[in-house]
Design an enzyme around this catalytic site. Structure first.
Site, PDB file in Angstrom:
ATOM      1  N   GLY A   7       0.820  -1.200   0.000  1.00 44.18           N
ATOM      2  CA  GLY A   7       0.000   0.000   0.000  1.00 44.18           C
ATOM      3  C   GLY A   7       0.855   1.251   0.000  1.00 44.18           C
ATOM      4  O   GLY A   7       0.380   2.337   0.318  1.00 44.18           O
ATOM      5  N   ARG A  59      -7.613   2.636 -15.157  1.00 40.50           N
ATOM      6  CA  ARG A  59      -7.523   3.221 -13.810  1.00 40.50           C
ATOM      7  C   ARG A  59      -8.196   4.593 -13.666  1.00 40.50           C
ATOM      8  O   ARG A  59      -8.877   4.836 -12.680  1.00 40.50           O
ATOM      9  CB  ARG A  59      -6.062   3.307 -13.354  1.00 40.50           C
ATOM     10  CG  ARG A  59      -5.383   1.939 -13.293  1.00 40.50           C
ATOM     11  CD  ARG A  59      -3.959   2.034 -12.762  1.00 40.50           C
ATOM     12  NE  ARG A  59      -3.930   2.221 -11.342  1.00 40.50           N
ATOM     13  CZ  ARG A  59      -3.511   3.308 -10.745  1.00 40.50           C
ATOM     14  NH1 ARG A  59      -3.048   4.316 -11.439  1.00 40.50           N
ATOM     15  NH2 ARG A  59      -3.533   3.408  -9.430  1.00 40.50           N
ATOM     16  N   GLU A  98       5.030  -6.822   0.369  1.00 41.43           N
ATOM     17  CA  GLU A  98       4.632  -7.280  -0.959  1.00 41.43           C
ATOM     18  C   GLU A  98       4.132  -6.121  -1.821  1.00 41.43           C
ATOM     19  O   GLU A  98       2.956  -6.043  -2.155  1.00 41.43           O
ATOM     20  CB  GLU A  98       3.564  -8.355  -0.834  1.00 41.43           C
ATOM     21  CG  GLU A  98       2.474  -7.958   0.133  1.00 41.43           C
ATOM     22  CD  GLU A  98       1.605  -9.104   0.592  1.00 41.43           C
ATOM     23  OE1 GLU A  98       2.106 -10.223   0.745  1.00 41.43           O
ATOM     24  OE2 GLU A  98       0.409  -8.849   0.781  1.00 41.43           O
ATOM     25  N   PRO A  99       5.028  -5.234  -2.185  1.00 44.56           N
ATOM     26  CA  PRO A  99       4.610  -4.069  -2.959  1.00 44.56           C
ATOM     27  C   PRO A  99       4.437  -4.379  -4.441  1.00 44.56           C
ATOM     28  O   PRO A  99       5.183  -5.178  -5.011  1.00 44.56           O
ATOM     29  CB  PRO A  99       5.763  -3.081  -2.763  1.00 44.56           C
ATOM     30  CG  PRO A  99       6.917  -3.889  -2.294  1.00 44.56           C
ATOM     31  CD  PRO A  99       6.457  -5.243  -1.898  1.00 44.56           C
ATOM     32  N   GLY A 100       3.455  -3.734  -5.025  1.00 41.93           N
ATOM     33  CA  GLY A 100       3.283  -3.808  -6.470  1.00 41.93           C
ATOM     34  C   GLY A 100       3.571  -2.441  -7.070  1.00 41.93           C
ATOM     35  O   GLY A 100       4.621  -2.188  -7.656  1.00 41.93           O
ATOM     36  N   CYS A 125     -16.574   3.113 -27.459  1.00 36.71           N
ATOM     37  CA  CYS A 125     -17.934   3.659 -27.511  1.00 36.71           C
ATOM     38  C   CYS A 125     -18.580   3.645 -26.133  1.00 36.71           C
ATOM     39  O   CYS A 125     -19.545   2.927 -25.858  1.00 36.71           O
ATOM     40  CB  CYS A 125     -18.756   2.928 -28.561  1.00 36.71           C
ATOM     41  SG  CYS A 125     -18.120   3.308 -30.188  1.00 36.71           S
ATOM     42  N   GLU A 126     -17.986   4.389 -25.246  1.00 37.46           N
ATOM     43  CA  GLU A 126     -18.439   4.638 -23.875  1.00 37.46           C
ATOM     44  C   GLU A 126     -17.676   5.897 -23.485  1.00 37.46           C
ATOM     45  O   GLU A 126     -16.714   6.266 -24.139  1.00 37.46           O
ATOM     46  CB  GLU A 126     -17.948   3.550 -22.907  1.00 37.46           C
ATOM     47  CG  GLU A 126     -18.293   2.165 -23.301  1.00 37.46           C
ATOM     48  CD  GLU A 126     -19.190   1.458 -22.306  1.00 37.46           C
ATOM     49  OE1 GLU A 126     -19.663   2.107 -21.356  1.00 37.46           O
ATOM     50  OE2 GLU A 126     -19.410   0.264 -22.521  1.00 37.46           O
TER      51      GLU A 126
END
Ligand SMILES: *Cc1c(COP(=O)(O)O)cnc(C)c1O
Length: 408
Positions: free
Chosen positions: A225, A305, A266-268, A335-336
């Protein structure tokens, strides 16, 4: 320093878009290894440190191999991620499997592959303990602490589906006693975006308190986090400060506990977010009565994101870096409604220009889809001054490969 770095990269990125086309993801291996080393040095005072890279952030095999080369382990959330890690050559002992809501069968597959199991609910813990009392497991607790600001990405609070409540530790202990299983680790992951180190340290105190109940621990896993910055001046977890404070506290706890313990993270995002660039080409510049739209050859099928959690990705015009700045709404071709950014000041855009989206290393390609039947982008790893293609752009064949056509 950051600016200088980007300046240096702009011509390389433009060159890559010329050679490989767009849309394309590019990852800078040096920036990944710099972050990894930075985290290691922040916790240099801890005797046994293990960093498990969170595979879900970016699961390309070459990225996993790079982490293996750096000495990292992996944090995985599905059996497929475990298999990818093993395929990348990572020692199963350095892989931790931290799923949520998966079947006992999936855990059993992971047992066969020899990875560390982490269990986050009492039902599975009891079944697992009865069946495999000799296989040590880690338990994921929920410390009921809100470490982050955004409830969509915060997973440690009271109503979260993740982890075993600390109020249920007596039940965990009962299961352990009755099944004679071994708990070798305690884990927490309070979710993304640690804004306040003191709040995080408060959660670690809860983990230390919990750990005292278990006598055979080998590691304490503090999850991740770590917040990264998205704009100049944006707050970022102060890793060095956290390292200094938590290392000292951890070392004191190890003394008190009386047995060697490994500190795990455990970082991403922290490891890969800033190392990634997303290159997209402007198809259309469209002036409406209220704004100027720049439409790129991408959308939330490639980078979701901003639409999913309102995240900010800086956007620059690589083709005209020194042009006069104007306000744009950068949108996709899906198409959104797929707005990447509104009211962005960007160097004047001409159709055909290449835009770069920053912070595109984490949760970008790994969340990409084929929506609107578009191909997923190519991926490039920039390593030792050279571009290496690590995933080809999809083709029409990929879209239909698994489909079975029936005739009418
Ligand atoms: C997603 C996840 C991580 C990584 O989180 P980041 O915010 O990318 O660092 C770590 N641990 C677990 C259990 C996760 O689900």
């Amino acid at each position: 320093m950051l600016k200088k770095n980007l300046q240096m990269k702009q011509s390389d990125l433009l060159q890559i878009s010329e050679s490989y086309g767009a849309p394309t993801y590019v990852y800078d291996a040096d920036l990944i290894s710099d972050q990894y080393k930075r985290l290691c040095s922040a916790f240099a005072e801890v005797e046994e440190l293990r960093l498990h890279y969170a595979v879900k952030a970016n699961s390309n095999l070459s990225i996993l191999k790079l982490f293996n080369h750096l000495g990292a382990g992996l944090d995985t959330v599905s059996i497929q991620e475990v298999q990818l890690g093993i395929r990348a050559g990572v020692d199963p002992k350095k892989i931790i499997f931290t799923p949520n809501g998966v079947s006992i069968e999936e855990l059993e597959e992971a047992v066969k592959l020899g990875v560390q199991i982490n269990i986050d609910n009492l039902s599975i813990l009891e079944q697992f303990g009865q069946k495999y009392p000799d296989i040590p497991v880690c338990v994921r607790i929920n410390p009921h602490v809100m470490a982050g600001g955004n409830s969509k990405i915060s997973v440690g609070h009271i109503d979260s589906k993740f982890g075993i409540s600390i109020h249920q530790i007596p039940h965990v202990l009962r299961i352990v006693e009755l099944t004679d299983m071994t708990i070798n680790g305690i884990h927490m992951h309070t979710g993304s975006d640690i804004l306040d180190i003191d709040v995080f340290l408060y959660a670690t105190e809860i983990l230390f308190d919990t750990a005292k109940h278990f006598k055979q621990l080998e590691f304490l896993d503090f999850g991740s986090g770590f917040k990264v910055s998205y704009t100049q001046g944006d707050i970022e977890t102060d890793i060095e400060e956290l390292g200094q404070k938590l290392s000292k506290r951890f070392n004191d706890f190890v003394q008190e506990y009386g047995r060697k313990l490994t500190l795990a993270f455990e970082p991403g995002k922290f490891l890969v977010s800033k190392a990634g660039y997303f290159l997209a080409k402007v198809n259309v510049v469209k002036q409406t009565t209220s704004t100027v739209f720049a439409s790129v050859d991408s959308g939330f099928n490639h980078l979701i994101r901003p639409m999913l959690y309102g995240s900010h990705h800086n956007i620059e015009n690589l083709s005209n870096p020194n042009g006069k700045e104007r306000y744009y709404s950068v949108v996709g071709y899906i198409c959104e409604t797929d707005t990447f950014g509104s009211n962005r000041r960007i160097s004047e855009i001409t159709e055909g220009d290449i835009l770069v989206f920053h912070n595109a290393g984490a949760y970008c390609f790994s969340m990409a889809s084929n929506y609107n039947s578009r191909f997923r982008p190519a991926e490039i790893l920039w390593y030792e001054g050279k571009a290496h293609l690590i995933r080809e752009r999809e083709s029409f064949e990929d879209l239909i490969r698994l489909q079975k056509e029936i005739s009418f």
